[in-house]
Design a protein around this motif. Structure first.
Motif, PDB file in Angstrom:
ATOM      1  N   ALA A  11       0.832  -1.205   0.000  1.00  0.00           N
ATOM      2  CA  ALA A  11       0.000   0.000   0.000  1.00  0.00           C
ATOM      3  C   ALA A  11       0.866   1.254   0.000  1.00  0.00           C
ATOM      4  O   ALA A  11       1.952   1.269   0.579  1.00  0.00           O
ATOM      5  N   GLN A  12       0.383   2.298  -0.633  1.00  0.00           N
ATOM      6  CA  GLN A  12       1.070   3.587  -0.604  1.00  0.00           C
ATOM      7  C   GLN A  12       0.680   4.393   0.631  1.00  0.00           C
ATOM      8  O   GLN A  12       1.477   5.176   1.143  1.00  0.00           O
ATOM      9  N   ASN A  13      -0.541   4.192   1.110  1.00  0.00           N
ATOM     10  CA  ASN A  13      -0.974   4.854   2.337  1.00  0.00           C
ATOM     11  C   ASN A  13      -0.169   4.319   3.516  1.00  0.00           C
ATOM     12  O   ASN A  13      -0.060   3.110   3.711  1.00  0.00           O
ATOM     13  N   TYR A  14       0.392   5.227   4.316  1.00  0.00           N
ATOM     14  CA  TYR A  14       1.301   4.814   5.382  1.00  0.00           C
ATOM     15  C   TYR A  14       0.644   3.863   6.375  1.00  0.00           C
ATOM     16  O   TYR A  14       1.228   2.838   6.746  1.00  0.00           O
ATOM     17  N   HIS A  15      -0.559   4.179   6.822  1.00  0.00           N
ATOM     18  CA  HIS A  15      -1.202   3.352   7.844  1.00  0.00           C
ATOM     19  C   HIS A  15      -1.576   1.972   7.301  1.00  0.00           C
ATOM     20  O   HIS A  15      -1.480   0.969   8.012  1.00  0.00           O
ATOM     21  N   GLU A  16      -1.980   1.929   6.038  1.00  0.00           N
ATOM     22  CA  GLU A  16      -2.266   0.627   5.425  1.00  0.00           C
ATOM     23  C   GLU A  16      -0.982  -0.181   5.265  1.00  0.00           C
ATOM     24  O   GLU A  16      -0.968  -1.396   5.485  1.00  0.00           O
ATOM     25  N   LEU A  17       0.089   0.478   4.861  1.00  0.00           N
ATOM     26  CA  LEU A  17       1.385  -0.194   4.741  1.00  0.00           C
ATOM     27  C   LEU A  17       1.843  -0.718   6.097  1.00  0.00           C
ATOM     28  O   LEU A  17       2.355  -1.831   6.205  1.00  0.00           O
ATOM     29  N   LEU A  18       1.651   0.094   7.125  1.00  0.00           N
ATOM     30  CA  LEU A  18       2.026  -0.297   8.476  1.00  0.00           C
ATOM     31  C   LEU A  18       1.354  -1.609   8.865  1.00  0.00           C
ATOM     32  O   LEU A  18       2.007  -2.549   9.322  1.00  0.00           O
ATOM     33  N   ASP A  19       0.038  -1.693   8.645  1.00  0.00           N
ATOM     34  CA  ASP A  19      -0.702  -2.903   8.996  1.00  0.00           C
ATOM     35  C   ASP A  19      -0.235  -4.095   8.170  1.00  0.00           C
ATOM     36  O   ASP A  19      -0.052  -5.207   8.691  1.00  0.00           O
ATOM     37  N   GLN A  20      -0.039  -3.881   6.872  1.00  0.00           N
ATOM     38  CA  GLN A  20       0.353  -4.965   5.968  1.00  0.00           C
ATOM     39  C   GLN A  20       1.731  -5.517   6.317  1.00  0.00           C
ATOM     40  O   GLN A  20       1.918  -6.731   6.462  1.00  0.00           O
ATOM     41  N   ALA A  21       2.702  -4.631   6.472  1.00  0.00           N
ATOM     42  CA  ALA A  21       4.066  -5.072   6.739  1.00  0.00           C
ATOM     43  C   ALA A  21       4.215  -5.642   8.143  1.00  0.00           C
ATOM     44  O   ALA A  21       4.932  -6.616   8.351  1.00  0.00           O
ATOM     45  N   GLY A  77      20.236  -4.785  -0.699  1.00  0.00           N
ATOM     46  CA  GLY A  77      19.746  -3.594  -0.018  1.00  0.00           C
ATOM     47  C   GLY A  77      18.305  -3.710   0.428  1.00  0.00           C
ATOM     48  O   GLY A  77      17.461  -4.287  -0.266  1.00  0.00           O
ATOM     49  N   THR A  78      18.033  -3.140   1.596  1.00  0.00           N
ATOM     50  CA  THR A  78      16.693  -3.152   2.170  1.00  0.00           C
ATOM     51  C   THR A  78      16.428  -1.858   2.912  1.00  0.00           C
ATOM     52  O   THR A  78      17.352  -1.279   3.485  1.00  0.00           O
ATOM     53  N   PRO A  79      15.181  -1.396   2.946  1.00  0.00           N
ATOM     54  CA  PRO A  79      14.847  -0.359   3.913  1.00  0.00           C
ATOM     55  C   PRO A  79      14.770  -0.992   5.304  1.00  0.00           C
ATOM     56  O   PRO A  79      14.545  -2.201   5.425  1.00  0.00           O
ATOM     57  N   ASN A  80      14.997  -0.213   6.330  1.00  0.00           N
ATOM     58  CA  ASN A  80      14.822  -0.687   7.706  1.00  0.00           C
ATOM     59  C   ASN A  80      13.335  -0.617   8.029  1.00  0.00           C
ATOM     60  O   ASN A  80      12.771   0.463   8.177  1.00  0.00           O
ATOM     61  N   TRP A  81      12.710  -1.796   8.101  1.00  0.00           N
ATOM     62  CA  TRP A  81      11.279  -1.852   8.407  1.00  0.00           C
ATOM     63  C   TRP A  81      11.104  -2.352   9.831  1.00  0.00           C
ATOM     64  O   TRP A  81      11.323  -3.533  10.100  1.00  0.00           O
ATOM     65  N   TRP A  82      10.753  -1.447  10.724  1.00  0.00           N
ATOM     66  CA  TRP A  82      10.533  -1.777  12.132  1.00  0.00           C
ATOM     67  C   TRP A  82      11.712  -2.523  12.727  1.00  0.00           C
ATOM     68  O   TRP A  82      11.569  -3.508  13.439  1.00  0.00           O
ATOM     69  N   GLY A  83      12.900  -2.044  12.400  1.00  0.00           N
ATOM     70  CA  GLY A  83      14.104  -2.589  13.005  1.00  0.00           C
ATOM     71  C   GLY A  83      14.716  -3.765  12.290  1.00  0.00           C
ATOM     72  O   GLY A  83      15.746  -4.284  12.733  1.00  0.00           O
ATOM     73  N   GLY A  84      14.127  -4.223  11.205  1.00  0.00           N
ATOM     74  CA  GLY A  84      14.661  -5.391  10.510  1.00  0.00           C
ATOM     75  C   GLY A  84      14.579  -5.275   9.001  1.00  0.00           C
ATOM     76  O   GLY A  84      14.122  -4.264   8.456  1.00  0.00           O
ATOM     77  N   ALA A  85      15.033  -6.329   8.330  1.00  0.00           N
ATOM     78  CA  ALA A  85      14.986  -6.367   6.871  1.00  0.00           C
ATOM     79  C   ALA A  85      13.553  -6.551   6.382  1.00  0.00           C
ATOM     80  O   ALA A  85      12.741  -7.233   7.016  1.00  0.00           O
ATOM     81  N   ALA A  86      13.239  -5.943   5.253  1.00  0.00           N
ATOM     82  CA  ALA A  86      11.912  -6.107   4.660  1.00  0.00           C
ATOM     83  C   ALA A  86      11.683  -7.576   4.301  1.00  0.00           C
ATOM     84  O   ALA A  86      12.588  -8.251   3.800  1.00  0.00           O
ATOM     85  N   PRO A  87      10.478  -8.118   4.553  1.00  0.00           N
ATOM     86  CA  PRO A  87      10.200  -9.515   4.227  1.00  0.00           C
ATOM     87  C   PRO A  87      10.501  -9.879   2.773  1.00  0.00           C
ATOM     88  O   PRO A  87      10.904 -11.007   2.490  1.00  0.00           O
ATOM     89  N   ALA A  88      10.326  -8.944   1.848  1.00  0.00           N
ATOM     90  CA  ALA A  88      10.620  -9.229   0.436  1.00  0.00           C
ATOM     91  C   ALA A  88      12.087  -9.572   0.238  1.00  0.00           C
ATOM     92  O   ALA A  88      12.429 -10.437  -0.580  1.00  0.00           O
ATOM     93  N   VAL A  89      12.977  -8.920   0.986  1.00  0.00           N
ATOM     94  CA  VAL A  89      14.404  -9.195   0.884  1.00  0.00           C
ATOM     95  C   VAL A  89      14.717 -10.584   1.430  1.00  0.00           C
ATOM     96  O   VAL A  89      15.497 -11.340   0.833  1.00  0.00           O
ATOM     97  N   LEU A  90      14.098 -10.939   2.544  1.00  0.00           N
ATOM     98  CA  LEU A  90      14.321 -12.269   3.113  1.00  0.00           C
ATOM     99  C   LEU A  90      13.788 -13.346   2.174  1.00  0.00           C
ATOM    100  O   LEU A  90      14.392 -14.420   2.044  1.00  0.00           O
TER     101      LEU A  90
END
Length: 207
Positions: free
Chosen positions: A87-97, A125-138
């Motif tokens: 999601a592009q919406n931050y709150h929706e992305l937050l819930d999804q990730a 490379g990964t963004p820091n998502w809530w302190g860890g690697a993005a699931p897509a990278v894993l």
């Protein structure tokens, strides 16, 4: 391609443990140099390595650093994409990730995988998502065989530094040589040139 030193350098430095406030890699910090992580043993390089720079980027900041690294190392670029867009919406992305991270889910990836056998050095490379690697990278790491390669992590973040990003990658790369990683403030212009150059030089890449 840049000329490569005979050894990938080793630096044993400590990770910054500051908290990361947002999921996307859109926030910036004022530090002029990257946060460095612990490194693995050096790898002998008798010839210039073939480099791949693989990255996942939601807002474009990690992509900007990936393009810088590819330009400086002569590496090939590969974008990690998910079948289902975030999601592009931050709150929706937050819930999804957050749900993916909580459940340990590995999102299905779109497109064909790169031929890892063609490379012996892979930046990831990964963004820091809530302190860890993005699931897509894993998901990318677990779907490919990196044995006999050197993997070099990097991330972009909103102030949290490396946190658990490299730890997550190492856990997904059991038995694989993981070299010195770096964390950069997330910004559209990418990493500071001086900081990026110093990190690459420690890894054995000449300017």
């Amino acid at each position: 391609m840049k000329k490569i030193f005979g050894y990938l350098a080793v630096g044993v430095l400590t990770i910054s443990s500051a908290a990361c406030a947002k999921a996307t890699d859109t926030e910036t910090q004022s530090a002029s140099s990257p946060t460095l992580s612990e490194t693995a043993a050096p790898l002998r390089q008798d010839t210039a390595p073939k480099v791949l720079v693989a990255y996942f980027s939601h807002s474009g900041n990690t992509e900007a650093v990936a393009r810088q690294i590819a330009a400086k190392t002569g590496g090939d670029l590969y974008e990690i994409k998910t079948v289902h867009a975030y999601a592009q919406n931050y709150h929706e992305l937050l819930d999804q990730a957050k749900e993916e991270i909580r459940s340990g889910a590995l999102p299905p990836l779109a497109g064909s995988m790169p031929d890892i056998s063609r490379y012996n050095v892979i930046f990831v490379g990964t963004p820091n998502w809530w302190g860890g690697a993005a699931p897509a990278v894993l998901s990318f790491l677990k779907q490919n065989d990196f044995h006999g390669k050197t993997v070099i992590p990097f991330n972009t973040n909103g102030g949290g530094g490396m946190q658990n990003c490299e730890k997550d990658m190492r856990a997904a790369l059991s038995g694989v040589n993981v070299a010195e990683g770096a964390a950069f403030a997330g910004r559209p212009s990418g990493a500071p040139e001086n900081a990026l150059n110093k990190w690459l030089e420690r890894l054995g890449f000449e300017r």
